[in-house]
Design an enzyme around this catalytic site. Structure first.
Site, mmCIF file in Angstrom:
data_model
loop_
_atom_site.group_PDB
_atom_site.id
_atom_site.type_symbol
_atom_site.label_atom_id
_atom_site.label_comp_id
_atom_site.label_asym_id
_atom_site.label_seq_id
_atom_site.Cartn_x
_atom_site.Cartn_y
_atom_site.Cartn_z
ATOM 1 N N THR A 17 18.642 4.662 12.001
ATOM 2 C CA THR A 17 17.919 3.422 11.708
ATOM 3 C C THR A 17 18.661 2.020 11.731
ATOM 4 O OG1 THR A 17 16.373 4.724 10.315
ATOM 5 C CG2 THR A 17 16.495 2.307 9.790
ATOM 6 N N ASP A 42 10.653 14.091 2.230
ATOM 7 C CA ASP A 42 10.720 12.687 3.165
ATOM 8 C C ASP A 42 9.182 12.772 3.534
ATOM 9 O OD1 ASP A 42 11.246 11.170 5.584
ATOM 10 O OD2 ASP A 42 13.149 11.777 5.040
ATOM 11 N N PRO A 53 27.137 2.230 -0.068
ATOM 12 C CA PRO A 53 27.832 2.161 1.070
ATOM 13 C C PRO A 53 27.960 0.857 1.793
ATOM 14 C CG PRO A 53 25.867 3.516 0.972
ATOM 15 C CD PRO A 53 25.975 2.740 -0.317
ATOM 16 N N SER A 54 28.827 0.574 2.529
ATOM 17 C CA SER A 54 28.808 -0.592 3.482
ATOM 18 C C SER A 54 27.738 -0.377 4.563
ATOM 19 C CB SER A 54 30.305 -0.686 4.269
ATOM 20 O OG SER A 54 30.004 -1.980 5.042
ATOM 21 N N VAL A 87 26.274 1.461 7.477
ATOM 22 C CA VAL A 87 26.396 3.147 7.995
ATOM 23 C C VAL A 87 25.905 3.364 9.257
ATOM 24 C CG1 VAL A 87 26.525 5.370 7.346
ATOM 25 C CG2 VAL A 87 26.446 3.700 5.528
ATOM 26 N N TYR A 138 15.679 -6.497 -0.336
ATOM 27 C CA TYR A 138 16.607 -5.524 -0.307
ATOM 28 C C TYR A 138 17.771 -5.408 -1.407
ATOM 29 C CZ TYR A 138 19.731 -1.729 1.326
ATOM 30 O OH TYR A 138 20.433 -0.799 1.351
ATOM 31 N N TYR A 175 15.526 -0.818 4.419
ATOM 32 C CA TYR A 175 16.054 -1.856 4.466
ATOM 33 C C TYR A 175 15.596 -3.083 5.609
ATOM 34 C CZ TYR A 175 19.004 1.437 7.147
ATOM 35 O OH TYR A 175 19.585 2.545 8.093
HETATM 36 N N1 LIG Z 1 22.740 2.828 6.829
HETATM 37 C C1 LIG Z 1 23.234 1.906 6.083
HETATM 38 O O1 LIG Z 1 23.732 0.955 6.732
HETATM 39 C C2 LIG Z 1 23.128 1.955 4.797
HETATM 40 C C3 LIG Z 1 23.859 1.036 3.778
HETATM 41 C C4 LIG Z 1 23.667 0.841 2.501
HETATM 42 C C5 LIG Z 1 22.860 1.619 1.809
HETATM 43 N N2 LIG Z 1 22.057 2.316 2.631
HETATM 44 C C6 LIG Z 1 20.833 3.248 1.872
HETATM 45 O O2 LIG Z 1 21.256 4.520 2.213
HETATM 46 C C7 LIG Z 1 19.726 5.131 2.134
HETATM 47 C C8 LIG Z 1 19.677 5.811 3.551
HETATM 48 O O3 LIG Z 1 19.996 5.051 4.461
HETATM 49 P P1 LIG Z 1 19.825 5.493 6.001
HETATM 50 O O4 LIG Z 1 20.289 4.508 6.735
HETATM 51 O O5 LIG Z 1 19.975 6.790 6.047
HETATM 52 O O6 LIG Z 1 18.062 5.358 6.400
HETATM 53 P P2 LIG Z 1 17.082 6.290 7.357
HETATM 54 O O7 LIG Z 1 16.061 5.257 7.876
HETATM 55 O O8 LIG Z 1 17.857 7.125 8.274
HETATM 56 O O9 LIG Z 1 16.554 7.424 6.403
HETATM 57 C C9 LIG Z 1 15.808 7.017 5.341
HETATM 58 C C10 LIG Z 1 14.860 8.228 5.167
HETATM 59 O O10 LIG Z 1 13.947 7.887 3.956
HETATM 60 C C11 LIG Z 1 12.595 8.075 4.431
HETATM 61 N N3 LIG Z 1 11.655 7.360 3.778
HETATM 62 C C12 LIG Z 1 11.704 6.040 3.750
HETATM 63 N N4 LIG Z 1 10.302 5.736 2.994
HETATM 64 C C13 LIG Z 1 10.171 6.826 2.356
HETATM 65 C C14 LIG Z 1 9.023 7.124 1.427
HETATM 66 N N5 LIG Z 1 8.105 6.185 0.858
HETATM 67 N N6 LIG Z 1 8.930 8.405 1.230
HETATM 68 C C15 LIG Z 1 9.805 9.568 1.292
HETATM 69 N N7 LIG Z 1 10.534 9.234 2.199
HETATM 70 C C16 LIG Z 1 10.900 8.038 2.759
HETATM 71 C C17 LIG Z 1 12.434 7.837 5.767
HETATM 72 O O11 LIG Z 1 11.263 8.800 6.504
HETATM 73 C C18 LIG Z 1 13.898 8.562 6.474
HETATM 74 O O12 LIG Z 1 13.985 9.849 6.762
HETATM 75 C C19 LIG Z 1 18.934 4.014 1.825
HETATM 76 O O13 LIG Z 1 18.642 4.095 0.689
HETATM 77 C C20 LIG Z 1 19.474 2.796 2.293
HETATM 78 O O14 LIG Z 1 19.226 1.726 1.452
HETATM 79 C C21 LIG Z 1 22.262 2.613 4.023
#
Ligand SMILES: NC(=O)c1ccc[n+]([C@@H]2O[C@H](COP(=O)([O-])OP(=O)(O)OC[C@H]3O[C@@H](n4cnc5c(N)ncnc54)[C@H](O)[C@@H]3O)[C@@H](O)[C@H]2O)c1
Length: 241
Positions: free
Chosen positions: A183, A34, A176-177, A179, A146, A85
């Site tokens: 963030t 990360d 996923p939808s 979640v 995105y 996103y």
């Molecule tokens: N939460 C949602 O609603 C949702 C829905 C569909 C898909 N997703 C996908 O799931 C994944 C995780 O989402 P989340 O909600 O847990 O996000 P989040 O922001 O909680 O976690 C993402 C993590 O990625 C790290 N990160 C971001 N840019 C980075 C980089 N350049 N290098 C290294 N680390 C980096 C951040 O520091 C963070 O810890 C993403 O790919 C997101 O697009 C999320």
């Protein structure tokens, strides 16, 4: 059987942390990568290997993998989860912002995959899991960059599956939808975002990170070697493939 090893990107929080903990619970040795330190994740996993690097920086990724391989000696599972996103009207999306989204969500999985591939091939067994999004199906108007990046990730998943099948490596995506992560709560889920998505779902509740764990474990399972190139849409029935 030797202990399987896994690398999860974006493991400091949210889905990445949930995935890292789930894999550790299944007996995997887990490393997380990360931008930021991953204290909370490390507290939840015995012998967690914490790697701080930017997934879009090839040199940093290479250095992090070297540190991981000093500990593990091998790698079997890569979860490309790190992602961003941001929301904006299409007219307000600058070329810089477009490129940033593409680099983190699409180029980084390429860089990580390219870097770990020799180890997966050497192990003769591998699982690559890309975290996409149901946005590719629902196409939210304020997430054009995105949605395009995640659609690209699904194409990447399919063609890479074709390329790596002969090496005993499967490649799949999970979509996923919305979640409930910190963030998402702060950004897309604020101002009624969760309620809006929930209304589109057949399952009338908000998706939690734990809702994705069984799908991840299914995809990486020893018995799932014939499942490849697929996108598993875990989205409560908000959109159907
Ligand atoms: N939460 C949602 O609603 C949702 C829905 C569909 C898909 N997703 C996908 O799931 C994944 C995780 O989402 P989340 O909600 O847990 O996000 P989040 O922001 O909680 O976690 C993402 C993590 O990625 C790290 N990160 C971001 N840019 C980075 C980089 N350049 N290098 C290294 N680390 C980096 C951040 O520091 C963070 O810890 C993403 O790919 C997101 O697009 C999320």
């Amino acid at each position: 059987m030797e202990t399987r090893t896994a690398l999860v990107t974006g493991a400091a929080q949210g889905l990445g942390q949930e995935f890292a903990v789930a894999l550790a619970g299944r007996g995997y040795r887990v490393a997380g990568l990360d931008l930021v330190p991953q204290r909370e994740t490390a507290d939840r996993i015995v012998d967690y290997v914490e790697l701080v690097a930017d997934v879009t920086d090839e040199t940093q990724v290479g250095g992090a993998l070297e540190r991981m391989l000093e500990q593990f000696g091998t790698l079997h599972v890569l979860v490309n989860n790190a992602g961003v996103y941001p929301e904006s009207a299409f007219e307000d999306t600058t070329p810089e912002e477009w490129r940033r989204v593409m680099r983190v969500n699409l180029e980084a999985p390429f860089l990580l995959t390219r870097a770990v591939l020799p180890y997966l091939k050497a192990a003769g067994w591998g699982r690559i899991v890309n975290i996409a999004s149901a946005a590719v199906l629902t196409a939210p108007p304020t997430m054009v960059a995105y949605t395009a990046s995640k659609a690209g990730l699904i194409g990447f998943t399919r063609a890479l599956a074709s390329a790596l099948g002969p090496c005993g490596i499967t490649v799949n995506a999970i979509a996923p939808s919305m979640v409930r992560t910190e963030t998402a709560e702060r950004t897309v889920g604020a101002d009624g975002g969760f309620e809006h998505v929930r209304a589109q779902q057949a399952v009338p509740r908000t998706q939690e990170p734990s809702d994705l764990v069984s799908t991840l474990l299914y995809v990486v399972d020893e018995g799932s070697g014939f499942l490849t190139g697929q996108t598993l849409n875990v989205a409560g029935g908000s959109a159907y493939l």
